[in-house]
Design a protein around this motif. Structure first.
Motif, PDB file in Angstrom:
ATOM      1  N   ALA A   8       0.857  -1.384   0.027  1.00 12.02           N
ATOM      2  CA  ALA A   8      -0.033   0.027  -0.040  1.00 12.02           C
ATOM      3  C   ALA A   8       0.989   1.217  -0.110  1.00 12.02           C
ATOM      4  O   ALA A   8       0.481   2.284  -0.620  1.00 12.02           O
ATOM      5  CB  ALA A   8      -0.817   0.170   1.099  1.00 12.02           C
ATOM      6  N   ASP A   9       1.972   1.255   0.712  1.00 12.71           N
ATOM      7  CA  ASP A   9       3.059   2.484   0.775  1.00 12.71           C
ATOM      8  C   ASP A   9       4.093   2.393  -0.138  1.00 12.71           C
ATOM      9  O   ASP A   9       4.529   3.364  -0.474  1.00 12.71           O
ATOM     10  CB  ASP A   9       3.414   2.481   2.344  1.00 12.71           C
ATOM     11  CG  ASP A   9       2.365   2.674   3.314  1.00 12.71           C
ATOM     12  OD1 ASP A   9       1.419   3.477   3.033  1.00 12.71           O
ATOM     13  OD2 ASP A   9       2.289   2.230   4.360  1.00 12.71           O
ATOM     14  N   CYS A  10       4.439   1.081  -0.451  1.00 10.25           N
ATOM     15  CA  CYS A  10       5.738   1.087  -1.018  1.00 10.25           C
ATOM     16  C   CYS A  10       5.456   0.354  -2.607  1.00 10.25           C
ATOM     17  O   CYS A  10       6.378   0.432  -3.327  1.00 10.25           O
ATOM     18  CB  CYS A  10       6.768   0.037  -0.503  1.00 10.25           C
ATOM     19  SG  CYS A  10       6.960   0.449   1.246  1.00 10.25           S
ATOM     20  N   GLY A  11       4.421  -0.021  -3.031  1.00 13.26           N
ATOM     21  CA  GLY A  11       4.276  -0.585  -4.322  1.00 13.26           C
ATOM     22  C   GLY A  11       4.370  -1.842  -4.359  1.00 13.26           C
ATOM     23  O   GLY A  11       4.570  -2.679  -3.285  1.00 13.26           O
ATOM     24  N   ASP A  56      14.228 -10.687   2.499  1.00 15.42           N
ATOM     25  CA  ASP A  56      14.820  -9.591   1.524  1.00 15.42           C
ATOM     26  C   ASP A  56      13.813  -9.292   0.530  1.00 15.42           C
ATOM     27  O   ASP A  56      13.831  -9.990  -0.309  1.00 15.42           O
ATOM     28  CB  ASP A  56      15.955  -9.991   0.953  1.00 15.42           C
ATOM     29  CG  ASP A  56      16.738  -8.735   0.251  1.00 15.42           C
ATOM     30  OD1 ASP A  56      16.258  -7.776   0.093  1.00 15.42           O
ATOM     31  OD2 ASP A  56      18.244  -8.875   0.296  1.00 15.42           O
ATOM     32  N   ILE A  57      12.967  -8.269   0.668  1.00 12.91           N
ATOM     33  CA  ILE A  57      12.178  -7.724  -0.331  1.00 12.91           C
ATOM     34  C   ILE A  57      12.754  -6.597  -1.259  1.00 12.91           C
ATOM     35  O   ILE A  57      13.408  -5.663  -0.956  1.00 12.91           O
ATOM     36  CB  ILE A  57      11.005  -6.997   0.297  1.00 12.91           C
ATOM     37  CG1 ILE A  57      10.318  -7.736   1.623  1.00 12.91           C
ATOM     38  CG2 ILE A  57       9.844  -6.840  -0.630  1.00 12.91           C
ATOM     39  CD1 ILE A  57       9.611  -7.077   2.369  1.00 12.91           C
ATOM     40  N   THR A  58      12.474  -6.866  -2.558  1.00 15.77           N
ATOM     41  CA  THR A  58      12.796  -6.041  -3.749  1.00 15.77           C
ATOM     42  C   THR A  58      11.669  -5.575  -4.174  1.00 15.77           C
ATOM     43  O   THR A  58      10.919  -6.040  -5.052  1.00 15.77           O
ATOM     44  CB  THR A  58      13.721  -6.681  -4.763  1.00 15.77           C
ATOM     45  OG1 THR A  58      14.981  -7.257  -4.157  1.00 15.77           O
ATOM     46  CG2 THR A  58      14.193  -5.841  -5.899  1.00 15.77           C
ATOM     47  N   TYR A  59      11.417  -4.030  -3.951  1.00 20.28           N
ATOM     48  CA  TYR A  59      10.125  -3.562  -4.491  1.00 20.28           C
ATOM     49  C   TYR A  59      10.510  -2.793  -5.873  1.00 20.28           C
ATOM     50  O   TYR A  59      11.706  -2.611  -6.246  1.00 20.28           O
ATOM     51  CB  TYR A  59       9.929  -2.291  -3.558  1.00 20.28           C
ATOM     52  CG  TYR A  59       9.149  -2.868  -2.265  1.00 20.28           C
ATOM     53  CD1 TYR A  59       7.994  -2.892  -2.396  1.00 20.28           C
ATOM     54  CD2 TYR A  59       9.910  -2.763  -1.201  1.00 20.28           C
ATOM     55  CE1 TYR A  59       7.277  -3.333  -1.034  1.00 20.28           C
ATOM     56  CE2 TYR A  59       9.351  -3.188   0.091  1.00 20.28           C
ATOM     57  CZ  TYR A  59       7.883  -3.590   0.046  1.00 20.28           C
ATOM     58  OH  TYR A  59       7.276  -3.822   1.155  1.00 20.28           O
ATOM     59  N   LEU A  60       9.535  -2.540  -6.694  1.00 17.43           N
ATOM     60  CA  LEU A  60       9.667  -2.105  -8.244  1.00 17.43           C
ATOM     61  C   LEU A  60      10.389  -0.740  -7.950  1.00 17.43           C
ATOM     62  O   LEU A  60      10.994  -0.190  -8.792  1.00 17.43           O
ATOM     63  CB  LEU A  60       8.560  -2.110  -8.788  1.00 17.43           C
ATOM     64  CG  LEU A  60       8.045  -3.555  -9.219  1.00 17.43           C
ATOM     65  CD1 LEU A  60       6.712  -3.348 -10.029  1.00 17.43           C
ATOM     66  CD2 LEU A  60       9.241  -4.123 -10.131  1.00 17.43           C
ATOM     67  N   GLN A  61       9.951   0.101  -7.152  1.00 13.90           N
ATOM     68  CA  GLN A  61      10.251   1.583  -6.627  1.00 13.90           C
ATOM     69  C   GLN A  61      10.911   1.697  -5.351  1.00 13.90           C
ATOM     70  O   GLN A  61      10.422   0.863  -4.407  1.00 13.90           O
ATOM     71  CB  GLN A  61       9.085   2.290  -6.781  1.00 13.90           C
ATOM     72  CG  GLN A  61       8.144   2.776  -7.991  1.00 13.90           C
ATOM     73  CD  GLN A  61       6.921   3.550  -7.962  1.00 13.90           C
ATOM     74  OE1 GLN A  61       6.843   4.062  -6.678  1.00 13.90           O
ATOM     75  NE2 GLN A  61       6.551   3.669  -8.893  1.00 13.90           N
ATOM     76  N   VAL A  62      12.113   2.222  -5.206  1.00 15.90           N
ATOM     77  CA  VAL A  62      12.900   2.255  -3.952  1.00 15.90           C
ATOM     78  C   VAL A  62      12.396   3.526  -3.400  1.00 15.90           C
ATOM     79  O   VAL A  62      12.427   4.646  -3.718  1.00 15.90           O
ATOM     80  CB  VAL A  62      14.406   2.346  -4.473  1.00 15.90           C
ATOM     81  CG1 VAL A  62      15.284   2.665  -3.335  1.00 15.90           C
ATOM     82  CG2 VAL A  62      14.776   1.004  -5.332  1.00 15.90           C
ATOM     83  N   LYS A  63      12.114   3.256  -2.154  1.00 17.84           N
ATOM     84  CA  LYS A  63      11.896   4.281  -1.125  1.00 17.84           C
ATOM     85  C   LYS A  63      12.263   4.225   0.136  1.00 17.84           C
ATOM     86  O   LYS A  63      12.515   2.901   0.606  1.00 17.84           O
ATOM     87  CB  LYS A  63      10.139   4.254  -0.910  1.00 17.84           C
ATOM     88  CG  LYS A  63       9.380   4.456  -2.347  1.00 17.84           C
ATOM     89  CD  LYS A  63       7.906   4.763  -1.898  1.00 17.84           C
ATOM     90  CE  LYS A  63       7.180   5.144  -3.137  1.00 17.84           C
ATOM     91  NZ  LYS A  63       5.664   5.050  -2.904  1.00 17.84           N
ATOM     92  N   ASP A  64      12.991   5.158   0.664  1.00 25.61           N
ATOM     93  CA  ASP A  64      13.769   5.178   1.834  1.00 25.61           C
ATOM     94  C   ASP A  64      12.975   4.752   2.978  1.00 25.61           C
ATOM     95  O   ASP A  64      13.479   4.159   4.062  1.00 25.61           O
ATOM     96  CB  ASP A  64      14.289   6.645   2.253  1.00 25.61           C
ATOM     97  CG  ASP A  64      15.356   6.751   1.442  1.00 25.61           C
ATOM     98  OD1 ASP A  64      15.990   6.120   0.567  1.00 25.61           O
ATOM     99  OD2 ASP A  64      15.686   8.087   1.213  1.00 25.61           O
ATOM    100  N   GLU A  65      11.709   5.246   3.026  1.00 26.80           N
ATOM    101  CA  GLU A  65      10.789   4.523   4.120  1.00 26.80           C
ATOM    102  C   GLU A  65      10.387   3.078   4.186  1.00 26.80           C
ATOM    103  O   GLU A  65       9.595   2.824   5.361  1.00 26.80           O
ATOM    104  CB  GLU A  65       9.593   5.630   4.421  1.00 26.80           C
ATOM    105  CG  GLU A  65       8.711   5.419   3.266  1.00 26.80           C
ATOM    106  CD  GLU A  65       9.163   6.387   2.078  1.00 26.80           C
ATOM    107  OE1 GLU A  65       8.245   6.660   1.392  1.00 26.80           O
ATOM    108  OE2 GLU A  65      10.225   6.870   1.896  1.00 26.80           O
ATOM    109  N   CYS A  66      10.828   2.339   3.072  1.00 29.37           N
ATOM    110  CA  CYS A  66      10.229   1.221   3.073  1.00 29.37           C
ATOM    111  C   CYS A  66      11.188   0.192   3.623  1.00 29.37           C
ATOM    112  O   CYS A  66      12.353   0.192   3.172  1.00 29.37           O
ATOM    113  CB  CYS A  66       9.764   0.846   1.604  1.00 29.37           C
ATOM    114  SG  CYS A  66       8.465   1.805   1.196  1.00 29.37           S
ATOM    115  N   THR A  67      10.846  -0.901   4.636  1.00 27.46           N
ATOM    116  CA  THR A  67      11.677  -1.912   5.188  1.00 27.46           C
ATOM    117  C   THR A  67      11.690  -2.872   4.264  1.00 27.46           C
ATOM    118  O   THR A  67      10.962  -3.526   3.337  1.00 27.46           O
ATOM    119  CB  THR A  67      11.043  -2.267   6.352  1.00 27.46           C
ATOM    120  OG1 THR A  67      10.941  -1.033   7.269  1.00 27.46           O
ATOM    121  CG2 THR A  67      11.855  -3.297   6.908  1.00 27.46           C
TER     122      THR A  67
END
Length: 276
Positions: A15-18, A81-92
Motif C-alpha cells: 500500500a505504501d511501497c508499491g 529480503d524484499i525488492t520493490y519495483l520502486q525504491v523508497k527510503d521509508e520502506c523496510t
C-alpha cells in the motif's frame, strides 16, 4: 517442533511501497528460497529443497515461508529480503526472524548388567516398559543404564524409587544440530528388601509435555529363612499368621517348580518375601 509445519512471516507494505519484484529468504547467510510472481519463479533451495513453499496473502500485506516438515537443522537466523519495483527510503526491505527447533526423544531403553556365579558378564537390553527383572540372588551387584536419544534439547534422564530421586551417573552427547542422547547409570547390591522394588527411569526435555517413563520391578531370592524371619523382615515384630505361612509356602512351591531357574536345590535357597 520437528516433524511439524512452521510458517515464518514477512510483512510487505504494498500500500505504501508499491508492488514488489521478488522476495528472497536466507538462512544463516545462505539463500534458501526465491519468489517472483513477475518472473514466474517459486523455488526452494539448499537445505529447504522439496520442503518449503511460499504463501502470499491475498492483500499482499505479508508473505509466509512454509517449512514442512521441520528438521532439527532448520534452526537458525532467517532473513526476508524484499525488492520493490520502486525504491523508497521509508520502506523496510529486510526483516530477520529466529527459528528454534525442538524434538521429542525418539527412543528409550534400559540395559541390565550383572555377573553370574562364574563371573560371566550378562547384559540384557529392555525396550518394553514395566518388565520384571531377575531373579537376582541377595548380594548380587547389578548395573542399570537408562538411555533416551534423538531428542532436542538432549533429554535429561533420571532414576526414581517411588517419589525419591536415585543418584546416578548422568552423561550426555549431541551432534551439531543439538540432537543428542542422555544416559543415566545406577549401581547397587541386591538385598532382600529389593524384592518387588519398583524403579522408574524418566526422560524429559522441552518438547515433552510429560516425561517419558520406563518402569521395572525386581525379583529377588536368597538363602532359606523361616516364616518368622519373613514376618520380622523390616523390623516388624508381628506375629506369624497363617496367611504369612501360606504365602511363603506358595512362593517356595513356585521356586521348586522351576520358576526361579531351577539352578539351586530347594533346601538351600528361597525367594525372599515381604510382609504387608
Amino acid at each position: 517442533m520437528t516433524g511439524e509445519r512452521v510458517a515464518l512471516t514477512c510483512h510487505v507494505s504494498t500500500a505504501d511501497c508499491g508492488e514488489f519484484h521478488n522476495i528472497k529468504w536466507y538462512k544463516d547467510g545462505e539463500r534458501v528460497f526465491v519468489y517472483s510472481e513477475r518472473a514466474s519463479v517459486q523455488r526452494a533451495e539448499r537445505t529447504l529443497k522439496d520442503r518449503a513453499s511460499l504463501r502470499v496473502h491475498p492483500s499482499k500485506s505479508y508473505v509466509q515461508l512454509i517449512i514442512n516438515p521441520v528438521q532439527p537443522g532448520d534452526e537458525g537466523r532467517y532473513k526476508c529480503d524484499i525488492t520493490y519495483l520502486q525504491v523508497k527510503d521509508e520502506c523496510t526491505v529486510v526483516q530477520f526472524l529466529n527459528l528454534t527447533t525442538i524434538a521429542k526423544p525418539r527412543y528409550m531403553k534400559v540395559a541390565v548388567e550383572y555377573r553370574n556365579d562364574n563371573a560371566t558378564l550378562n547384559k540384557t537390553t529392555l525396550v518394553k516398559d514395566n518388565p520384571v527383572i531377575g531373579p537376582f540372588h541377595e548380594g548380587r551387584e547389578i548395573t542399570l543404564t537408562c538411555e533416551a536419544g534423538g531428542g532436542k534439547p538432549v533429554p535429561r534422564v533420571t532414576w526414581w524409587n517411588s517419589t525419591k530421586s536415585v543418584v546416578g551417573d548422568y552423561r550426555s552427547s549431541g551432534d551439531s544440530n543439538g540432537v543428542g542422547t542422555g544416559v543415566n547409570t545406577i549401581y547397587f547390591v541386591i538385598s532382600r528388601a529389593d524384592l518387588g522394588l519398583r524403579l522408574e527411569c524418566q526422560a524429559e526435555n522441552e518438547a515433552l509435555k510429560e516425561p517419558l517413563v520406563f518402569a521395572l520391578s525386581m525379583d529377588v531370592y536368597g538363602d532359606r529363612f523361616s516364616p518368622r524371619q519373613v514376618a520380622m523382615h523390616g523390623g516388624e515384630r508381628s506375629k506369624v499368621t497363617k496367611k504369612t505361612e501360606d504365602k511363603l509356602k506358595q512362593v517356595n512351591e513356585s521356586y521348586s517348580s522351576g520358576k526361579y531357574g531351577g539352578g539351586h536345590k530347594q533346601e538351600h535357597y528361597r525367594p525372599f518375601m515381604k510382609t504387608a
